[in-house]
Write an enzyme that holds these catalytic residues in place. Structure first.
Site, short mmCIF file in Angstrom:
data_model
loop_
_atom_site.label_atom_id
_atom_site.label_comp_id
_atom_site.label_asym_id
_atom_site.label_seq_id
_atom_site.Cartn_x
_atom_site.Cartn_y
_atom_site.Cartn_z
N LYS A 191 41.20 83.47 44.07
CA LYS A 191 40.10 82.94 43.96
C LYS A 191 39.68 82.62 44.89
CE LYS A 191 36.44 80.47 41.08
NZ LYS A 191 35.10 80.62 41.87
N PHE A 251 37.88 93.35 45.40
CA PHE A 251 38.30 92.92 43.43
C PHE A 251 38.42 94.31 42.31
CE2 PHE A 251 35.39 89.74 44.34
CZ PHE A 251 35.09 90.16 42.96
#
Ligand code: AMP
Length: 584
Positions: free
Chosen positions: A252, A343
């Site tokens: 993250k 992503f």
């Protein structure tokens, strides 16, 4: 037949007068079905207090002093008197409503206002620039005020002042569109159309003109930002595996979410709030041009500032310096070089990928992008082994990540919604804290002693997506360094309002009120039941809400989040339930 602006404002009055979502929906349905379909987009924007969706960057805001001046010469009332009215009424729209009464006797040749004319003049006001533009803006506003009724003046002035908040959540608009133009069963498809186009006016017009059959036409478009897919949170890996089984874990990254629309001759970058930020990141644009191997596509990732010597990530604030900064770009690029970690891939060479699985989208992303120094794919691990994930989690923290996001391998890209297909797992959970929450500043208490002259504490609220209101969860007074603390009144000045905003639900009295705009990141130790705070009132316990215990400011102004992107009341309830589960 043109539509009278008076018809709109009558409905606004009714909506302002009710806190009930169902009644609001009824009023909106009445409005949407009474105007001709071809202007419904404009009616929706005007109702939202906008000219167009935010990604067009078209802002109506007119400086307060220009509005006061215009009111003076349309009504013949002196500037001082107008300012007194403003102080009495606490709102420039209400002041205008009062002031216009005076004008009524003199304006004999009023030409009733139509929606088209009001919208047209607003557009010209937004477009006016360069020398003489201030006079032109005032003239355009004066034209409208000359012909307006008192009630119309209230909403015209609220709109140009940027304070047109009648408290309608996007979801309420969608409910009303479903009732007005489709069947109940298609409500979620309407929401999906909104999530793909990010434009309620456009969806409304489509429905009014073509009925629910029109929904088939809603596809991704290059250059039109899509509302971001969001994640839920869980506090243990066991729970994550229980929900997802074998899944993908990604670092993250702690930066700015970027959605890049790439075509052969243009690249547009959108922030998480769907603002066009292309100009602030010329380095990302050229890096993408270099790395992208397809003809056209939409890819998503997180832009993170990197220390080029150590390879570690820098704090988020370093990137926020760049936002809105148009001068000195070259210097900024060197000071804060940004690396983009991609992503997701939502569109590639003519094909929409929203309904494909994460596994397939990731494959396509890999084939479309050649990794370089500035553009990389997010680091990912597919596993069902807990020890492996624990190691991966530590790696993420070591390079400056916030933790991990677990993603269901077979999940589509669900735009605009928070769901269990993506689950975040952050370091705070390990330290026994609740997750950070992003809360909206709605009020402040005056400071005493050392804090005299600034605020002693801020009244913070979560967003209730159910009714579009802001419910309080804590008073925030710790975590501010002296410099930040001293600067807060200035920073909040433009959002100050004389009384509680109608969208804010608070049992607490504040010394100052703000329109819900500014979002701060807050870390607390626990979520507790509260007899005072209004979030989740009556949900966990009758006669009580939920509050964040020992809240502290983490130092992050979440400029990338709008008030409706703040942590929701529903999330707070879920966090409370998870915490209770762990305790028992
Ligand atoms: P939060 O804002 O705490 O709810 O976390 C969600 C945000 O994490 C997203 O909106 C992204 O900006 C960011 N993010 C960082 N890394 C990833 C990743 N690998 N996948 C998805 N989102 C990510």
């Amino acid at each position: 037949m043109e539509t009278a602006y008076e018809d709109l404002v009558r409905v606004y009055e009714k909506i302002e007068g009710t806190p009930k979502r169902l009644e609001m929906t009824d009023h909106l349905v009445e409005l949407f079905t009474s105007v001709p379909p071809e202007i419904l987009d404009k009616v929706v924007y005007l109702t939202q207090g906008k000219l167009l969706p935010d990604f067009y960057g078209k802002e109506l805001g007119l400086a307060g002093k220009l509005i006061v001046k215009t009111l003076t010469f349309t009504t013949g009332i002196g500037e001082e008197e107008i300012l007194t009215l403003l102080r009495e009424k606490g709102d420039i729209g209400l002041a205008a409503q009062e002031a216009i009464e005076n004008k009524k006797q003199t304006a004999l040749f009023a030409n009733p206002l139509t929606v088209e004319r009001v919208y047209g003049n607003f557009m010209k006001i937004a477009d006016a620039s360069g020398s003489g533009s201030q006079d032109l803006k005032m003239k355009l506003l004066a034209e409208l005020l000359h012909d307006s009724t008192q009630l119309e003046a209230k909403y015209i002035v609220k709109s140009v002042a940027g304070s047109m908040r009648i408290g309608i959540a996007d979801l309420t608009m969608i409910d009303a569109l479903a009732v007005a133009f489709a069947t109940k069963e298609r409500r979620d498809d309407i929401e999906r159309a909104y999530n793909v186009w990010s434009d309620l006016g456009r969806v409304a017009k489509l429905l009014a003109e073509e009925g629910e059959a029109g929904l088939e036409k809603v596809h991704l478009e290059l250059g039109t930002p899509i509302r971001a897919m969001l994640c839920e949170r869980l506090s243990s890996l066991d729970e994550i595996f229980e929900k997802l089984g074998e899944c993908a874990f990604e670092y993250k990254y702690d930066g700015l979410r970027i959605q890049a629309h790439i075509s052969e001759d243009e690249i547009n970058l959108f922030s998480r709030r769907l603002e066009d930020v292309t100009e602030q990141f010329p380095d990302i644009v050229s890096a993408l041009r270099e790395s992208f191997r397809g003809k056209e596509g939409i890819v998503e990732g997180e832009a993170v500032p990197v220390n080029m010597v150590t390879g570690k990530f820098l704090p988020f604030q370093e990137v926020s310096h760049r936002r809105g900064r148009i001068h000195d770009l070259e210097k900024a690029e060197k000071e804060y070089p940004v690396r983009l970690f991609l992503f997701d891939c939502l569109h590639l060479d003519g094909e929409d990928l929203l309904d494909e699985t994460l596994t397939d989208r990731r494959k396509k992303l890999g084939s479309a992008v050649e990794e370089g120094d500035d553009v990389r794919l997010s680091t990912m691990l597919v596993t069902e082994n807990k020890e492996e994930v624990e190691g991966f989690f530590q790696e993420s923290l070591e390079i400056g990540g916030e933790g991990l996001i677990a993603k269901a391998l077979d999940s589509p890209y669900v735009a605009g919604t928070r769901g269990w297909n993506w689950i975040k797992f952050k370091k705070e959970y390990e330290e026994g804290m609740v997750d950070t929450v992003d809360l909206v500043i709605v009020g402040a208490l005056a400071g005493r002693g050392r804090r005299a002259g600034t605020y002693g504490a801020l009244l913070m609220a979560a967003y209730d997506a159910e009714d579009g209101r802001y419910k309080t969860v804590c008073k925030l007074g710790t975590g501010f360094d002296d410099i930040t603390l001293a600067a807060i009144p200035d920073r909040l000045e433009e959002h100050k309002i004389p009384a509680k905003d109608p969208k804010v639900v608070s049992n607490m009295k504040a010394d100052f009120w703000f329109s819900p705009e500014v979002v701060l990141e807050v870390l607390g130790t626990e979520i507790t039941r509260s007899p005072v705070h209004t979030a989740a009132w009556d949900v966990v316990e009758k006669g009580a809400g939920l509050a964040i215990r020992f809240p502290r400011f983490t130092g992050r102004w979440r400029e990338d989040k709008g008030p409706e992107d703040a942590t929701t009341v529903k999330e707070i309830v879920e966090m409370y339930e998870q915490q209770e589960k762990v305790k028992s």
